[in-house]
Design a protein around this motif. Structure first.
Motif, short mmCIF file in Angstrom:
data_model
loop_
_atom_site.label_atom_id
_atom_site.label_comp_id
_atom_site.label_asym_id
_atom_site.label_seq_id
_atom_site.Cartn_x
_atom_site.Cartn_y
_atom_site.Cartn_z
N THR A 91 -6.07 -3.84 -4.39
CA THR A 91 -6.27 -4.11 -5.81
C THR A 91 -5.20 -5.06 -6.32
OG1 THR A 91 -4.97 -2.18 -6.48
CG2 THR A 91 -7.32 -1.84 -6.14
N ALA A 92 -5.62 -6.01 -7.15
CA ALA A 92 -4.70 -7.01 -7.69
C ALA A 92 -4.79 -7.05 -9.20
CB ALA A 92 -5.01 -8.39 -7.11
N LEU A 93 -3.65 -7.09 -9.86
CA LEU A 93 -3.58 -7.14 -11.32
C LEU A 93 -2.99 -8.48 -11.74
CD1 LEU A 93 -2.21 -4.35 -13.65
CD2 LEU A 93 -1.53 -6.71 -13.95
N TRP A 94 -3.76 -9.24 -12.49
CA TRP A 94 -3.33 -10.52 -13.04
C TRP A 94 -3.47 -10.44 -14.56
CZ3 TRP A 94 -2.56 -11.83 -8.16
CH2 TRP A 94 -1.99 -13.08 -7.83
N PHE A 128 0.85 -1.19 0.00
CA PHE A 128 0.00 0.00 0.00
C PHE A 128 0.89 1.25 0.00
CE2 PHE A 128 -2.50 -3.43 1.82
CZ PHE A 128 -3.69 -3.32 1.12
N HIS A 129 1.71 1.37 -1.01
CA HIS A 129 2.70 2.44 -1.06
C HIS A 129 2.07 3.81 -1.16
CE1 HIS A 129 5.48 -0.85 -1.48
NE2 HIS A 129 4.95 -1.21 -2.62
N ALA A 130 0.86 3.88 -1.71
CA ALA A 130 0.18 5.16 -1.87
C ALA A 130 -0.91 5.36 -0.83
CB ALA A 130 -0.41 5.28 -3.26
N GLY A 131 -0.96 4.50 0.18
CA GLY A 131 -1.95 4.64 1.22
C GLY A 131 -3.09 3.65 1.09
N PHE A 172 -13.49 12.41 -9.76
CA PHE A 172 -12.51 11.54 -10.42
C PHE A 172 -11.65 10.83 -9.36
CE2 PHE A 172 -8.40 10.58 -12.34
CZ PHE A 172 -8.79 9.89 -13.47
N LEU A 173 -11.54 9.49 -9.49
CA LEU A 173 -10.83 8.68 -8.50
C LEU A 173 -9.58 8.04 -9.10
CD1 LEU A 173 -13.73 6.73 -6.74
CD2 LEU A 173 -12.31 8.53 -5.74
N VAL A 174 -8.58 7.89 -8.27
CA VAL A 174 -7.38 7.12 -8.59
C VAL A 174 -7.33 5.93 -7.64
CG1 VAL A 174 -4.86 7.09 -8.57
CG2 VAL A 174 -6.08 9.08 -9.49
N PHE A 175 -7.32 4.72 -8.19
CA PHE A 175 -7.23 3.49 -7.41
C PHE A 175 -5.79 2.98 -7.47
CE2 PHE A 175 -11.73 3.64 -8.31
CZ PHE A 175 -12.32 3.14 -7.16
N PRO A 176 -5.00 3.15 -6.44
CA PRO A 176 -3.62 2.65 -6.47
C PRO A 176 -3.57 1.12 -6.56
CG PRO A 176 -3.91 4.28 -4.74
CD PRO A 176 -5.28 3.92 -5.21
N LEU A 177 -2.54 0.64 -7.21
CA LEU A 177 -2.33 -0.79 -7.39
C LEU A 177 -1.59 -1.37 -6.18
CD1 LEU A 177 -2.31 -3.35 -9.21
CD2 LEU A 177 -0.19 -2.48 -10.21
N THR A 178 -2.11 -2.47 -5.63
CA THR A 178 -1.47 -3.11 -4.48
C THR A 178 -0.55 -4.26 -4.92
OG1 THR A 178 -3.51 -2.67 -3.23
CG2 THR A 178 -1.87 -4.10 -2.20
N ILE A 179 -1.07 -5.11 -5.81
CA ILE A 179 -0.33 -6.30 -6.23
C ILE A 179 -0.35 -6.41 -7.75
CG2 ILE A 179 -0.26 -8.83 -6.27
CD1 ILE A 179 -1.57 -8.84 -3.55
#
Length: 259
Positions: free
Chosen positions: A187-190, A132-135, A146-153
């Motif tokens: 949030t997870a990116l596969w 959670f580098h961006a919180g 407008f939302l920004v969803f930071p990437l966790t994985i």
């Protein structure tokens, strides 16, 4: 799709419309080997089989979003063209997306996304480190909707499950617990290719475990569009309001998403 059907969850699929190196890019870029990797061998988003896949995903409850091409993070017109084409294929509006290779210029890329009518961006993050580098809460960089969803994985940043599945699970478990303790969105990116067990052994199994474990912990699981819609219905807002360019951020409940 079959795996998530079995798990009774839905995620987001972001579709790429990459420029062709020889047809669309300047001649001086033709001679860099890296550019051949970036621009050639990509699928054609207008090919009948891809169009069918996009529509099948949408018809069955998955989110279809924009995967901005390699140079589009700094090209408003290109982004708009890609969004328009994808919406024409889909037959309706898209809500958000993520830039290819996590390319991001702050705040310009977000300004472009907002200008073309996207409600969120999910680019902010790392391809080499999980966390959670961006919180813990979404960013509202312009103090509007407008939302920004930071990437966790990102899957490639995890320990290789083919050689050490337990280490990969431990990393995911630590992040799930951290999300639960802080009311965060995880949030997870596969990437789709990582579900091919012969080419990337262990990643499909790990994804199943991640979703099942998140469910055990009581997490809400779904694509960002659904989370945006739920927050609007509930009137909840745990986002972090900051000036564009700030590195602070965060999100709300553990959620899963893949490209």
């Amino acid at each position: 799709m079959a795996l998530e059907d079995d798990l009774s969850v839905r995620s987001a699929f972001y579709f790429l419309n990459e420029q062709h190196l020889l047809a669309d890019r300047p001649i001086e870029e033709w001679f860099a080997p890296a550019n051949w990797v970036q621009h050639l061998g990509r699928y054609d988003v207008t090919a009948p089989e891809i169009v069918d896949a996009i529509r099948d995903l949408d018809d069955n409850g998955w989110e279809v979003g924009l995967h901005g091409s390699y140079h589009s993070a700094d090209d408003l017109l290109r982004l708009r063209e890609e969004k328009t084409l994808l919406e024409d294929i889909l037959g309706g509006p898209i809500t958000g997306g993520r830039q290819h290779y996590l390319n991001l210029t702050v705040p310009e890329t977000w300004q472009y996304h907002r200008a073309i009518g996207l409600a969120y961006d999910a680019t902010l993050g790392s391809s080499t480190e999980c966390g959670f580098h961006a919180g813990y809460h979404p960013i509202r960089p312009f103090d509007d909707d407008f939302l920004v969803f930071p990437l966790t994985i990102m899957e490639q940043a995890l320990p290789d499950p083919a050689s050490d599945l337990e280490a990969a699970r431990e990393t995911c478990e630590r992040l799930l617990q951290e999300a639960a303790e802080n009311g965060a969105v995880m949030t997870a990116l596969w990437h789709p290719r990582y579900f091919n067990e012969r080419e990337f052994p262990g990643y499909r199994r790990l994804y199943r475990w991640l979703i099942e474990r998140a469910s055990e912990l009581g997490a809400w699981i779904g694509p960002p569009r659904a989370l945006c819609e739920e927050r609007e219905r509930d009137g909840t807002d745990h986002s972090h309001r900051s000036k564009a360019g700030s590195s602070d951020s965060g999100e709300q409940r553990p959620s899963s998403r893949r490209v």
